[in-house]
Design an enzyme around this catalytic site. Structure first.
Site, PDB file in Angstrom:
ATOM      1  CG  ASP A  79      43.303  33.983  34.745  1.00  0.00           C
ATOM      2  OD1 ASP A  79      43.814  34.549  35.722  1.00  0.00           O
ATOM      3  OD2 ASP A  79      42.231  33.358  34.810  1.00  0.00           O
ATOM      4  CG  ASP A 131      42.675  38.837  35.537  1.00  0.00           C
ATOM      5  OD1 ASP A 131      42.391  38.349  34.422  1.00  0.00           O
ATOM      6  OD2 ASP A 131      42.383  38.295  36.610  1.00  0.00           O
ATOM      7  CG  ASP A 177      39.532  38.854  46.711  1.00  0.00           C
ATOM      8  OD1 ASP A 177      40.582  39.399  46.317  1.00  0.00           O
ATOM      9  OD2 ASP A 177      39.162  37.734  46.302  1.00  0.00           O
TER      10      ASP A 177
END
Ligand code: ATP
Ligand code: MG
Length: 426
Positions: A76, A78, A159
Protein backbone atom coordinates in the site's frame (compact mmCIF):
# COMPACT_ATOMS: atom_id res chain seq x y z
CA UNK A 1 20.78 23.21 -5.29
CA UNK A 2 23.40 21.61 -3.07
CA UNK A 3 22.50 18.45 -1.21
CA UNK A 4 24.12 17.25 1.95
CA UNK A 5 24.36 13.56 2.68
CA UNK A 6 25.27 13.06 6.31
CA UNK A 7 26.01 9.73 7.96
CA UNK A 8 24.23 9.90 11.28
CA UNK A 9 23.96 6.29 12.39
CA UNK A 10 25.54 7.04 15.77
CA UNK A 11 22.99 9.72 16.39
CA UNK A 12 19.99 7.55 15.62
CA UNK A 13 20.26 5.52 18.80
CA UNK A 14 20.47 8.63 20.94
CA UNK A 15 17.50 10.53 19.59
CA UNK A 16 14.71 10.91 22.09
CA UNK A 17 12.99 14.09 21.06
CA UNK A 18 13.54 16.84 18.60
CA UNK A 19 13.62 19.77 20.96
CA UNK A 20 17.11 19.08 22.31
CA UNK A 21 18.69 18.15 19.04
CA UNK A 22 19.02 19.54 15.58
CA UNK A 23 18.27 16.50 13.49
CA UNK A 24 20.49 16.52 10.42
CA UNK A 25 18.61 15.88 7.25
CA UNK A 26 20.02 14.03 4.28
CA UNK A 27 18.42 14.84 0.99
CA UNK A 28 18.95 12.17 -1.63
CA UNK A 29 18.36 13.71 -5.05
CA UNK A 30 16.55 11.90 -7.85
CA UNK A 31 19.74 10.82 -9.63
CA UNK A 32 21.06 9.12 -6.48
CA UNK A 33 18.13 6.74 -5.92
CA UNK A 34 16.10 4.38 -8.08
CA UNK A 35 12.59 5.24 -6.98
CA UNK A 36 10.57 6.20 -10.00
CA UNK A 37 7.26 7.99 -10.17
CA UNK A 38 6.11 5.36 -12.66
CA UNK A 39 6.05 2.72 -9.90
CA UNK A 40 3.89 4.81 -7.60
CA UNK A 41 0.14 4.33 -7.67
CA UNK A 42 -1.68 7.02 -9.64
CA UNK A 43 -4.07 7.56 -6.76
CA UNK A 44 -1.22 8.20 -4.34
CA UNK A 45 0.28 10.67 -6.84
CA UNK A 46 -3.07 12.41 -7.12
CA UNK A 47 -3.33 12.82 -3.34
CA UNK A 48 0.24 14.13 -3.14
CA UNK A 49 -0.36 16.72 -5.88
CA UNK A 50 -3.70 17.79 -4.43
CA UNK A 51 -2.22 18.38 -0.99
CA UNK A 52 0.78 20.21 -2.44
CA UNK A 53 -1.39 22.41 -4.62
CA UNK A 54 -3.47 23.32 -1.60
CA UNK A 55 -0.29 24.56 0.08
CA UNK A 56 0.45 21.63 2.37
CA UNK A 57 3.59 19.55 2.67
CA UNK A 58 2.95 15.94 1.68
CA UNK A 59 5.28 12.99 1.27
CA UNK A 60 5.07 9.34 0.40
CA UNK A 61 6.52 7.50 3.38
CA UNK A 62 7.03 4.16 5.08
CA UNK A 63 6.81 0.68 3.64
CA UNK A 64 6.12 1.81 0.07
CA UNK A 65 9.41 3.73 -0.22
CA UNK A 66 11.31 0.87 1.40
CA UNK A 67 9.76 -1.70 -0.94
CA UNK A 68 10.19 0.42 -4.08
CA UNK A 69 13.86 0.89 -3.23
CA UNK A 70 14.24 -2.88 -2.88
CA UNK A 71 12.48 -3.47 -6.20
CA UNK A 72 9.43 -5.03 -4.50
CA UNK A 73 5.81 -4.21 -5.14
CA UNK A 74 4.46 -2.16 -2.19
CA UNK A 75 1.35 -3.50 -0.42
CA UNK A 76 0.00 0.00 0.00
CA UNK A 77 1.02 3.65 -0.32
CA UNK A 78 1.01 5.77 2.80
CA UNK A 79 1.24 9.55 2.82
CA UNK A 80 2.32 11.88 5.62
CA UNK A 81 1.38 15.55 5.61
CA UNK A 82 1.23 18.66 7.76
CA UNK A 83 -2.49 19.07 6.96
CA UNK A 84 -4.77 18.03 9.82
CA UNK A 85 -7.35 15.26 9.26
CA UNK A 86 -10.08 17.89 8.97
CA UNK A 87 -8.09 19.90 6.43
CA UNK A 88 -7.43 16.74 4.41
CA UNK A 89 -11.11 15.85 4.41
CA UNK A 90 -12.04 19.29 3.10
CA UNK A 91 -9.96 18.56 0.00
CA UNK A 92 -11.28 15.09 -0.83
CA UNK A 93 -14.85 13.97 -1.20
CA UNK A 94 -13.94 10.28 -0.87
CA UNK A 95 -12.38 10.80 2.54
CA UNK A 96 -13.00 8.95 5.84
CA UNK A 97 -11.59 9.49 9.29
CA UNK A 98 -10.48 6.22 10.83
CA UNK A 99 -8.43 4.76 13.66
CA UNK A 100 -8.80 4.51 17.35
CA UNK A 101 -5.11 4.49 18.18
CA UNK A 102 -4.23 7.20 15.68
CA UNK A 103 -6.56 9.46 13.80
CA UNK A 104 -5.89 8.66 10.19
CA UNK A 105 -7.57 9.55 6.96
CA UNK A 106 -8.54 7.01 4.33
CA UNK A 107 -9.06 8.33 0.83
CA UNK A 108 -11.06 5.77 -1.07
CA UNK A 109 -10.64 5.15 -4.77
CA UNK A 110 -12.43 2.37 -6.63
CA UNK A 111 -9.70 -0.26 -6.16
CA UNK A 112 -7.46 1.33 -3.61
CA UNK A 113 -7.37 3.14 -0.29
CA UNK A 114 -4.65 5.72 0.27
CA UNK A 115 -3.88 6.25 3.93
CA UNK A 116 -2.93 9.79 4.90
CA UNK A 117 -1.61 10.66 8.35
CA UNK A 118 -0.82 14.04 9.82
CA UNK A 119 2.79 14.38 11.02
CA UNK A 120 2.86 13.05 14.55
CA UNK A 121 4.98 14.25 17.39
CA UNK A 122 7.56 12.16 19.20
CA UNK A 123 6.24 10.65 22.39
CA UNK A 124 8.86 11.81 24.85
CA UNK A 125 8.56 15.38 23.70
CA UNK A 126 4.80 15.25 23.94
CA UNK A 127 5.08 13.86 27.41
CA UNK A 128 7.01 16.90 28.51
CA UNK A 129 4.82 19.39 26.70
CA UNK A 130 1.47 18.06 27.73
CA UNK A 131 1.14 15.35 30.29
CA UNK A 132 -2.61 15.22 29.90
CA UNK A 133 -2.67 14.30 26.28
CA UNK A 134 -0.69 11.11 26.39
CA UNK A 135 -1.02 8.10 28.61
CA UNK A 136 1.60 5.52 29.30
CA UNK A 137 0.95 2.27 31.12
CA UNK A 138 3.22 1.24 33.99
CA UNK A 139 5.30 -0.75 31.53
CA UNK A 140 5.95 2.37 29.47
CA UNK A 141 3.55 1.30 26.74
CA UNK A 142 1.82 4.05 24.80
CA UNK A 143 -1.91 3.99 25.17
CA UNK A 144 -2.69 7.00 23.07
CA UNK A 145 -0.59 8.66 20.49
CA UNK A 146 -2.24 11.26 18.43
CA UNK A 147 -0.44 14.50 18.87
CA UNK A 148 0.58 16.39 15.78
CA UNK A 149 4.14 17.47 15.08
CA UNK A 150 6.47 18.43 12.26
CA UNK A 151 8.22 16.18 9.77
CA UNK A 152 11.27 15.70 12.01
CA UNK A 153 9.02 14.56 14.87
CA UNK A 154 7.20 12.27 12.51
CA UNK A 155 10.46 10.78 11.26
CA UNK A 156 11.77 9.81 14.69
CA UNK A 157 8.54 8.40 16.04
CA UNK A 158 8.49 5.75 13.28
CA UNK A 159 9.75 2.29 14.16
CA UNK A 160 12.76 1.47 11.98
CA UNK A 161 15.12 3.71 10.05
CA UNK A 162 14.26 1.93 6.78
CA UNK A 163 10.59 2.83 7.34
CA UNK A 164 11.31 6.51 7.78
CA UNK A 165 12.18 7.79 4.31
CA UNK A 166 10.08 10.57 2.77
CA UNK A 167 9.61 10.99 -0.96
CA UNK A 168 8.88 14.48 -2.20
CA UNK A 169 6.84 14.70 -5.35
CA UNK A 170 7.95 18.23 -6.40
CA UNK A 171 11.59 17.30 -6.97
CA UNK A 172 11.49 13.46 -6.62
CA UNK A 173 14.05 13.59 -3.82
CA UNK A 174 14.15 11.47 -0.66
CA UNK A 175 14.37 13.01 2.79
CA UNK A 176 16.15 11.01 5.44
CA UNK A 177 16.40 12.09 9.07
CA UNK A 178 17.63 8.84 10.60
CA UNK A 179 20.16 7.30 8.17
CA UNK A 180 17.47 5.06 6.77
CA UNK A 181 18.93 5.24 3.27
CA UNK A 182 22.27 3.91 4.49
CA UNK A 183 20.55 1.10 6.43
CA UNK A 184 18.40 0.23 3.45
CA UNK A 185 21.49 -0.09 1.26
CA UNK A 186 23.22 -2.23 3.90
CA UNK A 187 20.17 -4.38 4.62
CA UNK A 188 20.00 -3.38 8.27
CA UNK A 189 16.93 -3.28 10.49
CA UNK A 190 17.59 -0.63 13.13
CA UNK A 191 15.12 0.83 15.62
CA UNK A 192 15.04 4.60 15.82
CA UNK A 193 15.97 5.75 19.32
CA UNK A 194 16.65 3.68 22.42
CA UNK A 195 15.40 0.11 21.87
CA UNK A 196 14.49 -0.32 25.53
CA UNK A 197 12.16 2.68 25.36
CA UNK A 198 10.80 2.00 21.88
CA UNK A 199 9.91 -1.64 22.66
CA UNK A 200 8.25 -0.61 25.89
CA UNK A 201 6.19 2.00 24.04
CA UNK A 202 4.97 -0.60 21.60
CA UNK A 203 6.10 -4.22 22.06
CA UNK A 204 4.71 -5.19 18.63
CA UNK A 205 7.83 -3.51 17.22
CA UNK A 206 9.71 -6.66 18.32
CA UNK A 207 7.52 -8.77 16.04
CA UNK A 208 7.89 -6.23 13.25
CA UNK A 209 11.68 -6.38 13.52
CA UNK A 210 11.61 -10.14 12.97
CA UNK A 211 9.01 -9.88 10.21
CA UNK A 212 10.92 -7.29 8.19
CA UNK A 213 14.26 -9.09 8.70
CA UNK A 214 12.77 -12.32 7.30
CA UNK A 215 10.63 -10.75 4.60
CA UNK A 216 13.37 -8.46 3.29
CA UNK A 217 16.26 -10.79 4.03
CA UNK A 218 17.94 -8.21 6.24
CA UNK A 219 20.03 -8.33 9.39
CA UNK A 220 18.79 -6.95 12.69
CA UNK A 221 21.25 -4.47 14.18
CA UNK A 222 22.86 -5.77 17.41
CA UNK A 223 21.33 -3.15 19.72
CA UNK A 224 17.92 -3.62 18.15
CA UNK A 225 18.19 -7.43 18.48
CA UNK A 226 19.73 -7.55 21.94
CA UNK A 227 16.68 -6.42 23.88
CA UNK A 228 14.11 -8.58 22.13
CA UNK A 229 14.53 -11.76 24.23
CA UNK A 230 14.74 -9.62 27.37
CA UNK A 231 11.57 -7.67 26.66
CA UNK A 232 9.59 -10.38 24.87
CA UNK A 233 7.34 -10.73 27.92
CA UNK A 234 5.89 -7.28 27.15
CA UNK A 235 3.80 -8.84 24.40
CA UNK A 236 1.48 -10.04 27.18
CA UNK A 237 0.09 -6.49 27.32
CA UNK A 238 -0.88 -6.37 23.66
CA UNK A 239 -4.56 -6.87 22.83
CA UNK A 240 -5.09 -10.34 21.40
CA UNK A 241 -7.00 -8.96 18.38
CA UNK A 242 -3.93 -6.96 17.33
CA UNK A 243 -1.77 -10.06 17.74
CA UNK A 244 -4.09 -11.97 15.44
CA UNK A 245 -3.60 -9.35 12.71
CA UNK A 246 0.12 -9.43 13.30
CA UNK A 247 0.34 -13.22 13.31
CA UNK A 248 -1.29 -13.34 9.87
CA UNK A 249 1.44 -11.03 8.59
CA UNK A 250 4.09 -13.14 10.30
CA UNK A 251 2.96 -16.52 8.98
CA UNK A 252 0.99 -15.86 5.83
CA UNK A 253 2.99 -13.44 3.75
CA UNK A 254 5.54 -15.75 2.16
CA UNK A 255 8.30 -16.19 4.76
CA UNK A 256 6.36 -17.95 7.50
CA UNK A 257 8.80 -20.81 8.07
CA UNK A 258 11.84 -18.59 8.44
CA UNK A 259 9.86 -16.16 10.60
CA UNK A 260 8.72 -18.99 12.89
CA UNK A 261 12.33 -20.10 13.44
CA UNK A 262 13.39 -16.55 14.26
CA UNK A 263 10.45 -15.99 16.61
CA UNK A 264 11.55 -19.10 18.51
CA UNK A 265 15.13 -17.90 18.52
CA UNK A 266 14.13 -14.55 20.01
CA UNK A 267 11.82 -16.03 22.69
CA UNK A 268 8.78 -14.43 21.09
CA UNK A 269 7.00 -17.52 19.87
CA UNK A 270 6.00 -18.74 23.31
CA UNK A 271 4.09 -15.54 23.93
CA UNK A 272 2.04 -16.10 20.82
CA UNK A 273 1.54 -19.86 21.16
CA UNK A 274 2.12 -20.96 24.77
CA UNK A 275 0.30 -24.29 24.22
CA UNK A 276 2.69 -25.20 21.44
CA UNK A 277 5.75 -24.04 23.33
CA UNK A 278 4.88 -26.42 26.20
CA UNK A 279 5.16 -29.35 23.83
CA UNK A 280 8.50 -28.53 22.22
CA UNK A 281 11.11 -31.29 22.57
CA UNK A 282 14.90 -31.15 22.93
CA UNK A 283 15.48 -32.76 19.55
CA UNK A 284 12.79 -30.69 17.80
CA UNK A 285 11.48 -33.80 16.12
CA UNK A 286 8.09 -34.56 17.68
CA UNK A 287 5.18 -34.95 15.26
CA UNK A 288 3.95 -31.51 16.40
CA UNK A 289 7.26 -29.86 15.55
CA UNK A 290 7.52 -31.68 12.23
CA UNK A 291 3.97 -30.81 11.22
CA UNK A 292 4.50 -27.11 12.06
CA UNK A 293 7.65 -27.02 9.89
CA UNK A 294 5.74 -28.74 7.11
CA UNK A 295 2.60 -26.62 7.19
CA UNK A 296 4.57 -23.38 7.23
CA UNK A 297 6.75 -24.49 4.32
CA UNK A 298 3.63 -25.49 2.40
CA UNK A 299 2.03 -22.12 3.19
CA UNK A 300 5.09 -20.27 1.86
CA UNK A 301 5.01 -22.41 -1.27
CA UNK A 302 1.31 -21.71 -1.86
CA UNK A 303 1.83 -17.96 -1.47
CA UNK A 304 4.71 -18.00 -3.96
CA UNK A 305 2.39 -19.74 -6.40
CA UNK A 306 -0.49 -17.32 -5.82
CA UNK A 307 -2.66 -19.97 -4.19
CA UNK A 308 -5.11 -19.14 -1.42
CA UNK A 309 -4.17 -19.75 2.21
CA UNK A 310 -6.51 -20.00 5.16
CA UNK A 311 -5.47 -19.13 8.71
CA UNK A 312 -7.99 -21.69 10.02
CA UNK A 313 -6.09 -24.54 8.37
CA UNK A 314 -2.76 -23.21 9.58
CA UNK A 315 -3.88 -22.84 13.20
CA UNK A 316 -5.82 -26.15 13.18
CA UNK A 317 -2.67 -27.94 12.03
CA UNK A 318 -0.32 -26.19 14.43
CA UNK A 319 -2.60 -26.97 17.37
CA UNK A 320 -3.58 -30.51 16.38
CA UNK A 321 -1.08 -32.34 18.59
CA UNK A 322 -1.67 -30.17 21.68
CA UNK A 323 -5.37 -30.97 21.17
CA UNK A 324 -4.72 -34.69 20.82
CA UNK A 325 -2.50 -34.75 23.88
CA UNK A 326 -4.98 -32.85 26.02
CA UNK A 327 -7.81 -35.13 24.90
CA UNK A 328 -5.86 -38.24 25.89
CA UNK A 329 -4.96 -36.83 29.28
CA UNK A 330 -8.53 -35.82 29.93
CA UNK A 331 -10.07 -39.14 28.96
CA UNK A 332 -7.58 -41.03 31.15
CA UNK A 333 -8.11 -38.77 34.11
CA UNK A 334 -11.87 -38.33 34.08
CA UNK A 335 -12.99 -41.60 32.61
CA UNK A 336 -14.82 -39.78 29.81
CA UNK A 337 -15.12 -41.29 26.35
CA UNK A 338 -12.54 -40.14 23.85
CA UNK A 339 -15.27 -38.36 21.93
CA UNK A 340 -16.49 -36.42 24.98
CA UNK A 341 -12.94 -35.50 25.95
CA UNK A 342 -12.23 -34.37 22.43
CA UNK A 343 -15.07 -31.83 22.53
CA UNK A 344 -14.07 -30.45 25.91
CA UNK A 345 -10.47 -30.26 24.70
CA UNK A 346 -11.38 -28.32 21.56
CA UNK A 347 -13.01 -25.67 23.76
CA UNK A 348 -10.04 -25.61 26.09
CA UNK A 349 -7.41 -25.34 23.34
CA UNK A 350 -9.29 -22.58 21.54
CA UNK A 351 -10.01 -20.54 24.62
CA UNK A 352 -6.39 -20.81 25.80
CA UNK A 353 -5.05 -19.90 22.37
CA UNK A 354 -7.41 -16.95 22.04
CA UNK A 355 -5.96 -15.43 25.21
CA UNK A 356 -2.84 -14.51 23.25
CA UNK A 357 -4.15 -14.49 19.67
CA UNK A 358 -7.85 -13.74 19.25
CA UNK A 359 -8.72 -15.95 16.31
CA UNK A 360 -12.03 -14.65 14.90
CA UNK A 361 -15.05 -16.90 15.23
CA UNK A 362 -15.34 -17.61 11.50
CA UNK A 363 -11.91 -19.25 11.69
CA UNK A 364 -12.40 -21.11 14.97
CA UNK A 365 -15.61 -22.58 13.52
CA UNK A 366 -13.61 -23.93 10.58
CA UNK A 367 -10.89 -25.17 12.92
CA UNK A 368 -13.49 -27.16 14.87
CA UNK A 369 -14.81 -28.64 11.61
CA UNK A 370 -11.35 -29.66 10.48
CA UNK A 371 -10.62 -31.23 13.88
CA UNK A 372 -13.93 -33.08 14.17
CA UNK A 373 -13.60 -34.49 10.70
CA UNK A 374 -10.25 -36.02 11.76
CA UNK A 375 -12.24 -38.39 13.98
CA UNK A 376 -14.60 -39.29 11.16
CA UNK A 377 -11.71 -39.84 8.77
CA UNK A 378 -10.44 -42.61 11.03
CA UNK A 379 -13.41 -44.75 10.08
CA UNK A 380 -13.49 -45.34 6.36
CA UNK A 381 -16.78 -47.02 5.49
CA UNK A 382 -16.87 -47.61 1.78
CA UNK A 383 -19.96 -46.07 0.18
CA UNK A 384 -20.94 -44.14 3.30
CA UNK A 385 -17.74 -42.20 2.80
CA UNK A 386 -19.48 -40.18 0.09
CA UNK A 387 -21.35 -38.12 2.63
CA UNK A 388 -18.17 -36.93 4.26
CA UNK A 389 -16.62 -36.20 0.88
CA UNK A 390 -19.33 -33.60 0.34
CA UNK A 391 -18.51 -31.73 3.53
CA UNK A 392 -17.23 -28.23 2.59
CA UNK A 393 -14.25 -28.71 4.90
CA UNK A 394 -13.43 -32.22 3.71
CA UNK A 395 -10.50 -31.17 1.54
CA UNK A 396 -8.83 -29.17 4.29
CA UNK A 397 -9.42 -31.99 6.77
CA UNK A 398 -7.98 -34.53 4.39
CA UNK A 399 -4.92 -32.32 3.96
CA UNK A 400 -4.40 -32.37 7.71
CA UNK A 401 -4.72 -36.16 7.71
CA UNK A 402 -2.08 -36.35 4.97
CA UNK A 403 0.28 -34.16 6.96
CA UNK A 404 -0.28 -36.27 10.06
CA UNK A 405 0.43 -39.46 8.13
CA UNK A 406 3.54 -37.85 6.76
CA UNK A 407 5.01 -36.90 10.12
CA UNK A 408 3.85 -39.93 12.09
CA UNK A 409 4.71 -42.56 9.50
CA UNK A 410 2.15 -44.96 10.96
CA UNK A 411 0.83 -47.75 8.79
CA UNK A 412 -2.77 -47.07 9.90
CA UNK A 413 -2.72 -43.41 8.88
CA UNK A 414 -0.96 -44.09 5.57
CA UNK A 415 -3.59 -46.69 4.74
CA UNK A 416 -6.40 -44.25 5.49
CA UNK A 417 -4.83 -41.58 3.32
CA UNK A 418 -4.74 -44.07 0.45
CA UNK A 419 -8.37 -45.07 0.92
CA UNK A 420 -9.63 -41.51 1.12
CA UNK A 421 -7.58 -40.30 -1.81
CA UNK A 422 -9.02 -43.11 -3.94
CA UNK A 423 -12.53 -42.15 -2.83
CA UNK A 424 -11.76 -38.56 -3.73
CA UNK A 425 -10.69 -39.49 -7.26
CA UNK A 426 -13.75 -41.70 -7.89
P1 ATP B 1 3.96 -3.52 5.32
O1 ATP B 1 2.69 -2.75 5.08
O2 ATP B 1 4.67 -3.95 4.10
O3 ATP B 1 3.79 -4.62 6.29
P2 ATP B 1 4.84 -1.04 6.47
O4 ATP B 1 6.20 -0.57 6.91
O5 ATP B 1 4.15 -0.25 5.42
O6 ATP B 1 5.00 -2.55 6.05
P3 ATP B 1 2.57 -0.49 8.10
O7 ATP B 1 2.06 -1.28 9.27
O8 ATP B 1 1.74 -0.37 6.88
O9 ATP B 1 3.97 -1.13 7.76
O10 ATP B 1 2.95 0.95 8.66
C1 ATP B 1 3.28 2.05 7.83
C2 ATP B 1 4.40 2.87 8.48
O11 ATP B 1 3.98 3.34 9.76
C3 ATP B 1 5.68 2.08 8.76
O12 ATP B 1 6.51 2.01 7.63
C4 ATP B 1 6.29 2.87 9.89
O13 ATP B 1 6.94 4.01 9.41
C5 ATP B 1 5.08 3.31 10.68
N1 ATP B 1 4.73 2.33 11.75
C6 ATP B 1 3.93 1.24 11.64
N2 ATP B 1 3.84 0.58 12.80
C7 ATP B 1 4.58 1.26 13.69
C8 ATP B 1 4.88 1.10 15.07
N3 ATP B 1 4.39 0.05 15.75
N4 ATP B 1 5.68 2.01 15.66
C9 ATP B 1 6.17 3.07 14.95
N5 ATP B 1 5.94 3.27 13.66
C10 ATP B 1 5.15 2.40 13.02
MG1 MG C 1 2.13 -0.57 4.72
Amino acid sequence: MEYKIIKNTQLVNKITHTSDINIPISVIPRDKHLISRRDISNNALKVLYYLNNAGYEAYLVGGSIRDLFLGKKPKDFDIATNATPEQICKLFRNCHLVGRRFRLVHIKFSYEIIEVSTFRSSHEQTNIINNNKIHQAQSGMLLRDNIFGNIEDDAIRRDFTINSLYYKINDFSLRDYVSGFEDLKNGMIRLIGDPKIRYREDPVRMLRAIRFACKLNMKIDDETAKYIPKLAFLLKDIPSARLFEESIKLFQTGQGFKTYKQLKHYNLFKLLFPLIEQNFTINNNSPMELIIDQVLQNTDYRIKNNKRVNPAFLFATMLWYPLEKYTERLSQKNGLTYYESFFISMNYILSEQCRSIAIPKKFTTTMRDIWQIQLRLLRYQGKKANKLLEHPKFKASFNLLELRANVEQQHKLNKLVNLWSKALIN
